[in-house]
Design a protein around this motif. Sequence first.
Motif, short mmCIF file in Angstrom:
data_model
loop_
_atom_site.label_atom_id
_atom_site.label_comp_id
_atom_site.label_asym_id
_atom_site.label_seq_id
_atom_site.Cartn_x
_atom_site.Cartn_y
_atom_site.Cartn_z
N ASP A 38 -3.24 -0.93 -6.72
CA ASP A 38 -3.23 0.08 -5.67
C ASP A 38 -3.24 1.49 -6.26
N ILE A 39 -2.51 1.71 -7.33
CA ILE A 39 -2.42 3.03 -7.94
C ILE A 39 -3.76 3.46 -8.52
N VAL A 40 -4.51 2.52 -9.12
CA VAL A 40 -5.77 2.89 -9.79
C VAL A 40 -6.99 2.66 -8.90
N ASN A 41 -6.79 2.29 -7.63
CA ASN A 41 -7.89 2.10 -6.69
C ASN A 41 -8.82 0.95 -7.10
N HIS A 42 -8.23 -0.12 -7.59
CA HIS A 42 -8.98 -1.34 -7.86
C HIS A 42 -8.40 -2.49 -7.02
N LYS A 43 -9.20 -3.55 -6.83
CA LYS A 43 -8.75 -4.68 -6.03
C LYS A 43 -7.90 -5.65 -6.83
N ALA A 171 -8.05 7.44 -14.60
CA ALA A 171 -7.44 6.17 -14.16
C ALA A 171 -7.75 5.90 -12.69
N ASN A 172 -8.98 6.15 -12.32
CA ASN A 172 -9.42 6.00 -10.93
C ASN A 172 -10.53 4.96 -10.86
N SER A 176 -14.30 4.22 -12.76
CA SER A 176 -14.35 3.28 -13.87
C SER A 176 -14.39 1.84 -13.37
N ASP A 177 -15.32 1.06 -13.91
CA ASP A 177 -15.47 -0.33 -13.47
C ASP A 177 -14.31 -1.19 -13.94
N ILE A 178 -13.84 -0.90 -15.13
CA ILE A 178 -12.69 -1.61 -15.69
C ILE A 178 -11.72 -0.56 -16.23
N ILE A 179 -10.45 -0.72 -15.93
CA ILE A 179 -9.41 0.16 -16.48
C ILE A 179 -8.46 -0.72 -17.29
N ILE A 180 -8.24 -0.32 -18.53
CA ILE A 180 -7.34 -1.07 -19.40
C ILE A 180 -6.25 -0.12 -19.91
N GLY A 181 -5.21 -0.69 -20.47
CA GLY A 181 -4.17 0.18 -20.99
C GLY A 181 -3.04 -0.57 -21.64
N SER A 182 -2.26 0.18 -22.38
CA SER A 182 -1.05 -0.33 -23.01
C SER A 182 0.16 0.23 -22.27
N PHE A 196 -2.45 -3.98 -19.56
CA PHE A 196 -3.04 -4.34 -18.26
C PHE A 196 -4.55 -4.20 -18.28
N ILE A 197 -5.19 -4.85 -17.33
CA ILE A 197 -6.62 -4.72 -17.09
C ILE A 197 -6.84 -4.80 -15.59
N THR A 198 -7.64 -3.89 -15.04
CA THR A 198 -7.90 -3.87 -13.60
C THR A 198 -9.41 -3.73 -13.36
N THR A 199 -9.87 -4.19 -12.19
CA THR A 199 -11.28 -4.12 -11.85
C THR A 199 -11.47 -4.46 -10.38
N ASN A 200 -12.67 -4.20 -9.87
CA ASN A 200 -13.05 -4.68 -8.54
C ASN A 200 -13.87 -5.96 -8.63
N ASP A 201 -14.29 -6.32 -9.85
CA ASP A 201 -15.16 -7.48 -10.06
C ASP A 201 -14.36 -8.63 -10.66
#
Length: 336
Positions: A38-43, A171-172, A176-182, A196-201
Motif C-alpha cells: 500500500d505504501i509503495v502503490n503496488h498490488k 519508491a512509487n 517502478s515495475d519492481i521495487i526492492i530493498g533492504s 522486500f520485493i514489490t510489484t503489480n505483476d
Amino acid sequence: MNLKFKKPSKETQMAMAKVASGEDNQDYQKLAEEKLADIVNHKFAKLVNGGNSAILSAMNSIDGAILIPDQGAWNGFKQIANFLKKDLITVKTNQGLIDLDYLNESIISSSNDNMIDLDDENNKSALFLTSFAAYTAEQNIKEISDFVHENNMILVEDASGAIGDWENKLANGNYSDIIIGSTGSPKIVNVEDGGFITTNDNSLFDKSKLLLKTNKASNITACGIYNELDFAQENLEKSIDSCLYLKEKIKNETDFEVFHKDKRGINVIIKTDDPKSLSYKLRQEFVLDSHGMITKCPNYNRLKEKAVALEIKNLDISCLSHENLDSIVDAVRKYE
C-alpha cells in the motif's frame, strides 16, 4: 557532539521482542506485505531475509539483459547478475545520475549487439538503479520510467533509502515495475535484518517462487517491518532535511566542493584530493558506538571520484539537531 548509530524505534524493538519470546503469536508476514504494498502503490509484496535476496529474486525473474549504472548504485547488482549468468550492461551516468542520452546510447549499442531485443515482449531487459545515486542525489524516477517503458523495458528501483517519500517521487509503484530493498541496519525501514520485493505483476513472483520461499523473512523480522514502516517517512524526511542543511553549510562555510549539492539525498559527499587522509581524520571525529559514518571514495557504491561521504543516513534521527549538524560542519572545516 553526541552522535548515535541508527536503531529501530523502541516500539519496534518491543514488538519484535514479544514475537521472539512467544508472547505475540500473530502472523505478521501478510500484514507487513499488505502494508508495504500500500505504501509503495503496488498490488503485491514479499518479505525476504535480506536486500541481496530481494535483488536475486528480482533479477531471476528478468528474462532479458540487466542494465546498471556505472557508479552510485549497489555492487550486489553486478555480483548477482554475474552469478545468474545474465547479460550485464553498464550505463554511463552523470556522477551516478541516470542521463537519458547515455542510457539511449547503451540501449542502441546493446540492441545492435543482440544483447537487448526491444520488440520481444517475453524477453524484456531491465534497468536496476537505486532511488538515490550514491545515496546523495535522487534519480528522476518518473522521467527514467517513461523512457524505459517507451523502450519496452522494466524498471527496478532499489528503494532501501527511500521508503516513505512524502513527495511520491521515489519508491512509487506508479513508476517502478519492481521495487526492492533492504530493511537491515541502518536503512530507512531499520529492522537490522530482512528485505522486500514489490510489484503489480504477480508472474514475476512465480518465476522466483523457490527463491522467495527459501529466503522468506522470519516472523520476527516481518513484525519489525510492519511496525517500523510507521516511522519511515519521519526517518527519511529528517535525514533528507539534515543533508540539505549540511550541503548548504559546507558549500558556503568551507572550501570543500559538495557533489550534487542541490539534490535530495541521505548522505553528503565532499570532494578532496586526499580521501585516505581525510576519511581517517573524520573517523576520529565521529565515533558511533563502534559503528562508522565515513566512506572513502572512489567507491562504486558511492562515486568513482576522490571524495569522502558523510553517511548521515547512519545516524539516529534523535541526534540530527542543528547543534550537532553545525558541529559536523565545524569538524569538516578543520581539515580544509
